[in-house]
Structures are given as C-alpha cells and as structure tokens.
Design an enzyme around this catalytic site. Structure first.
Site, PDB file in Angstrom:
ATOM      1  N   LYS A  24       9.208   2.808   4.146  1.00  0.00           N
ATOM      2  CA  LYS A  24       8.131   3.682   3.661  1.00  0.00           C
ATOM      3  C   LYS A  24       7.352   4.271   4.836  1.00  0.00           C
ATOM      4  O   LYS A  24       7.248   3.652   5.900  1.00  0.00           O
ATOM      5  CB  LYS A  24       7.216   2.937   2.685  1.00  0.00           C
ATOM      6  CG  LYS A  24       6.201   2.036   3.306  1.00  0.00           C
ATOM      7  CD  LYS A  24       5.025   1.739   2.351  1.00  0.00           C
ATOM      8  CE  LYS A  24       3.897   1.120   3.180  1.00  0.00           C
ATOM      9  NZ  LYS A  24       2.582   1.215   2.678  1.00  0.00           N
ATOM     10  N   LYS A  30       5.172  -7.986   6.150  1.00  0.00           N
ATOM     11  CA  LYS A  30       4.284  -7.855   7.313  1.00  0.00           C
ATOM     12  C   LYS A  30       4.272  -9.104   8.190  1.00  0.00           C
ATOM     13  O   LYS A  30       3.864  -9.044   9.351  1.00  0.00           O
ATOM     14  CB  LYS A  30       2.862  -7.481   6.874  1.00  0.00           C
ATOM     15  CG  LYS A  30       2.774  -6.062   6.331  1.00  0.00           C
ATOM     16  CD  LYS A  30       1.368  -5.476   6.393  1.00  0.00           C
ATOM     17  CE  LYS A  30       1.384  -4.020   5.957  1.00  0.00           C
ATOM     18  NZ  LYS A  30       0.102  -3.337   6.054  1.00  0.00           N
ATOM     19  N   LYS A  69       1.050   3.989   8.132  1.00  0.00           N
ATOM     20  CA  LYS A  69       0.115   4.255   9.223  1.00  0.00           C
ATOM     21  C   LYS A  69       0.428   3.405  10.424  1.00  0.00           C
ATOM     22  O   LYS A  69       0.364   3.848  11.550  1.00  0.00           O
ATOM     23  CB  LYS A  69      -1.305   3.839   8.801  1.00  0.00           C
ATOM     24  CG  LYS A  69      -1.971   4.760   7.880  1.00  0.00           C
ATOM     25  CD  LYS A  69      -3.471   4.455   7.918  1.00  0.00           C
ATOM     26  CE  LYS A  69      -4.036   4.357   6.529  1.00  0.00           C
ATOM     27  NZ  LYS A  69      -4.018   3.035   5.974  1.00  0.00           N
TER      28      LYS A  69
HETATM   29  P1  ATP Z   1      -0.495   0.279   6.682  1.00  0.00           P
HETATM   30  O1  ATP Z   1       0.730   0.832   7.321  1.00  0.00           O
HETATM   31  O2  ATP Z   1      -1.584  -0.053   7.662  1.00  0.00           O
HETATM   32  O3  ATP Z   1      -0.204  -0.791   5.678  1.00  0.00           O
HETATM   33  P2  ATP Z   1      -0.449   2.398   4.835  1.00  0.00           P
HETATM   34  O4  ATP Z   1       0.008   3.600   5.528  1.00  0.00           O
HETATM   35  O5  ATP Z   1       0.506   1.650   4.004  1.00  0.00           O
HETATM   36  O6  ATP Z   1      -1.123   1.464   5.893  1.00  0.00           O
HETATM   37  P3  ATP Z   1      -2.692   1.891   3.134  1.00  0.00           P
HETATM   38  O7  ATP Z   1      -4.067   1.973   3.633  1.00  0.00           O
HETATM   39  O8  ATP Z   1      -2.083   0.539   3.056  1.00  0.00           O
HETATM   40  O9  ATP Z   1      -1.709   2.801   3.980  1.00  0.00           O
HETATM   41  O10 ATP Z   1      -2.565   2.609   1.719  1.00  0.00           O
HETATM   42  C1  ATP Z   1      -3.505   3.487   1.165  1.00  0.00           C
HETATM   43  C2  ATP Z   1      -2.955   4.079  -0.105  1.00  0.00           C
HETATM   44  O11 ATP Z   1      -1.861   4.935   0.197  1.00  0.00           O
HETATM   45  C3  ATP Z   1      -2.419   3.037  -1.084  1.00  0.00           C
HETATM   46  O12 ATP Z   1      -2.733   3.436  -2.395  1.00  0.00           O
HETATM   47  C4  ATP Z   1      -0.943   3.072  -0.873  1.00  0.00           C
HETATM   48  O13 ATP Z   1      -0.234   2.692  -2.034  1.00  0.00           O
HETATM   49  C5  ATP Z   1      -0.721   4.535  -0.545  1.00  0.00           C
HETATM   50  N1  ATP Z   1       0.452   4.695   0.306  1.00  0.00           N
HETATM   51  C6  ATP Z   1       0.601   4.221   1.567  1.00  0.00           C
HETATM   52  N2  ATP Z   1       1.800   4.538   2.059  1.00  0.00           N
HETATM   53  C7  ATP Z   1       2.443   5.244   1.090  1.00  0.00           C
HETATM   54  C8  ATP Z   1       3.719   5.857   0.990  1.00  0.00           C
HETATM   55  N3  ATP Z   1       4.565   5.827   2.003  1.00  0.00           N
HETATM   56  N4  ATP Z   1       4.038   6.488  -0.164  1.00  0.00           N
HETATM   57  C9  ATP Z   1       3.173   6.550  -1.201  1.00  0.00           C
HETATM   58  N5  ATP Z   1       1.954   5.984  -1.173  1.00  0.00           N
HETATM   59  C10 ATP Z   1       1.580   5.344  -0.055  1.00  0.00           C
END
Ligand code: ATP
Ligand code: LTN
Length: 327
Positions: free
Chosen positions: A192, A111, A195
């Site tokens: 991955k 990040k 969001k």
């Molecule tokens: P950001 O992009 O803002 O980091 P994010 O989409 O990664 O957000 P988080 O809020 O960081 O989402 O994650 C919330 C939960 O969802 C965590 O348990 C994380 O491990 C899971 N998660 C996020 N993205 C994935 C993914 N692509 N596959 C599986 N699990 C995920």
C-alpha cells in the site's frame, strides 16, 4: 445530527492514499454529519519521531486537512494530545480488549516484523484508537481499508463494555470509499502507498507539483502482457491505475477498461485527472502554511470543543467501571 470521527497520524507527508482513502469522504461527510477530525500525534509515538520534526508535521497535517476542504466552521479540527481524555480512556480500553485480540491485528504484525525493538505502544495502539472513536459517541468512521480491522475491534470493545457495565458507548461503523480504499505504491504495487514506508517515486504527495505527478504516473510499474483488464492479483500495477482513475473521475471500472486498449493513454488521462484534482489542494496548502498563527488559533478552538464532548464520555465510562469520583 449523527457524529463522524476520523484521524491521521502526523508521521509524514500526506499522499494520494490518504486523500482518496480518507479525506475525500471526510469532506463529503461534512454536509450531513457533525464531524470531528483529529491529528493523532500520540499514535505517531508508536515509532521513533524526531521531536522538532513531529511538531512541524503536526502543523503540516492540520494544514493538509484544511487544504483538502475540511471546513473549520462546520467541523471540529484538533490535535489528539491537546485533549488528555484520549490517553485516559485508552487505559480503560486496554482493560477491555484482550491481549489475544491485539495479537491478531495485521497492522501490528506488519509494522513489527523483523524489527529488533518494538515499542509497547505499537502493540496497544488499537486501544488508543478505540478510545479516540468512542469518546465522541461516533456513529461513522471514514477510513481506508487498512483500518477496517481496528474499527471491528473498536466495535467489539464497545459492545463488550456496554454488556459488562451498562450502555455507555455508541457502537461505531466504518465507512469505506467505493474505489481506491487501498491505493497501492506505484513502484511496488503489491504494497500500500504509505507515508512512512513508500519510496518517493512510488508515492504521490498531495503537494507534488504537476510535473512530478505526471512523471510518477508515467513511470508507474505495470506489466508486459499488454492486455488492458482489471485483475488486482495478476496485474496489480495496472489495476491500481484503473482504480485510481475510477476514483478521481467517477467513471466505472467497466467503462474504463472498455475505453482503452493501451496503457499509455490511460496513464495520460490519469495524470491529467490527478493534476486537476490536486492543484487546488496544493495552492491552498501553500496559503495556509504561510499563516501558522491562524492555524494554531483554529486548533485551539477545536481542542476546546472536542474536550467538552470527551470529558463527558470519559466521566461516564469511569463511573461505569467503578472508579470513585473526586468529592
Ligand atoms: P503510515 O505509513 O505512517 O502508517 P499512512 O500513510 O498509512 O501512514 P495513516 O495516517 O495511517 O497514513 O492513515 C490516514 C488515513 O488514510 C486512514 O484512514 C487510512 O486508512 C488512509 N490511508 C492510508 N494509506 C492509504 C492507502 N494507501 N489507500 C487508501 N487509504 C489509505
Ligand atoms: N490508526 C489510524 C489513525 C487513527 C484513526 C483513529 C483513524 C487513529 N485514531 C480513529 C480513524 C479513527 C491510522 O494509522 N491510519
């Protein structure tokens, strides 16, 4: 009853990775455990947020928890910043975890890479996450694969603190789903699904209408060699679709790869399975967002329950390190 804690940042729209990687386990664990589920708004301040937008996303994320099936009658649902103990224990965690340990966190490296300015909190964030978990005497933490390293660090911090100051914290364990622990972007399957970073075409949102879900699956990037096999390093796009189908349908990877010979029918079945899984979530989400007063009342009750637990753990930790209690 054993304790579960997990959190999601209000940093964007909830997506399929959040659902399969985390939420489905959250819902299942309610049957057996005392669960605390948190909208971790303090974590989202590690990067720029618009204040009005942050408030809106916080409510939307809480509505998302309920829409996927978190039951406020059984689980405690709350907003991190409503329980000030999180920020306070985070300081004790920063005073437990070493600079070198934080420097090794891959999420920080990813990040911060190429950014002109990086907030100090992006670097110290795993200490806040450790505080979140340890405050609730948590036994299990259901998360996606990207959080595994942070949970390891939390365990190390708890063990070190207990060793130095006496038994204070429960040492937690990560719980990862059998499939789809790392859902990949549909357009860039080596990254991955995320969001804050994925493109709209690469991400399936929990509230996407059925046509959008089908279209995104149909247009998902695969490869041109035409052989239908599970091989994440050589065929990341196709392997992601296979993982997704295994996760939503409960079928095994072997059964899936042996029952299709072409990509088209696999995509069609995946689209149908995703539409069926997400349609009820979308409908409940719409109903919940229509009644924000009800949502904020639930969050208030949750904060009160969470604070009662957190206050005790924080007092124990402050006492252990030798901070003088108020007379
Ligand atoms: P950001 O992009 O803002 O980091 P994010 O989409 O990664 O957000 P988080 O809020 O960081 O989402 O994650 C919330 C939960 O969802 C965590 O348990 C994380 O491990 C899971 N998660 C996020 N993205 C994935 C993914 N692509 N596959 C599986 N699990 C995920
Ligand atoms: N760091 C996590 C969100 C998070 C979390 C937690 C998850 C913050 N505190 C405690 C589990 C337990 C993320 O960005 N996905």
């Amino acid at each position: 009853m054993a304790r579960v804690f997990s959190g999601v940042q209000p940093s964007g729209t909830l997506h399929l990775g959040n659902y399969l990687g985390a939420f489905r386990q959250w819902v299942a664990m309610q049957e057996e455990f005392d669960c605390f589920y948190c909208v971790v708004d303090l974590h989202s301040l590690t990067v720029e947020q618009d204040p009005a937008e942050l408030r809106r996303k916080t409510i939307e994320t809480a509505a998302g928890f309920l829409a996927v099936g978190v039951d406020p009658g059984r689980s405690t649902l709350f907003v991190q910043s409503h329980v000030h103990e999180h920020a306070e224990l985070a300081w004790l965690m920063e005073s437990t975890i070493a600079f070198g340990e934080l420097s090794r966190m891959t999420q920080f490296k990813e990040k911060s890479a190429g950014k002109a300015s990086v907030r100090a909190s992006l670097f110290t964030y795993p200490a806040l996450m450790a505080a979140d978990i340890l405050l609730y005497d948590t036994d299990r933490v259901p998360v996606g694969d990207d959080q595994r390293q942070h949970i390891e660090l939390t365990r190390d911090a708890a063990i070190r603190f207990n060793g130095r100051y006496g038994e204070t914290f429960v040492v937690p364990e990560a719980v990862l789903p059998a499939h789809a622990a790392r859902v990949m972007d549909l357009q860039q399957p080596r990254n991955k699904m995320s969001k804050s970073e994925s493109s709209p075409q690469g991400t399936i949102d929990l509230v996407d209408p059925p046509e959008a879900i089908s279209q995104k699956v149909r247009r998902a990037v695969t490869d041109t060699d035409g052989s239908l096999r599970y091989d994440p390093s050589a065929k990341p796009g196709l392997s992601n679709l296979i993982e997704l189908l295994a996760s939503v349908s409960g079928r095994s990877i072997e059964e899936i790869t042996s029952s299709y010979s072409q990509y088209g029918p696999l995509k069609a079945d995946l689209a149908d399975a995703l539409v069926a899984a997400l349609a009820p979530v979308r409908e409940r989400y719409g109903q919940l967002m229509a009644d924000p007063a009800e949502l904020s009342a639930l969050l208030e009750q949750g904060a009160e329950k969470a604070a009662a637990v957190a206050a005790k753990t924080l007092a124990r930790a402050k006492d252990a390190v030798g901070l003088l209690p108020r007379a």
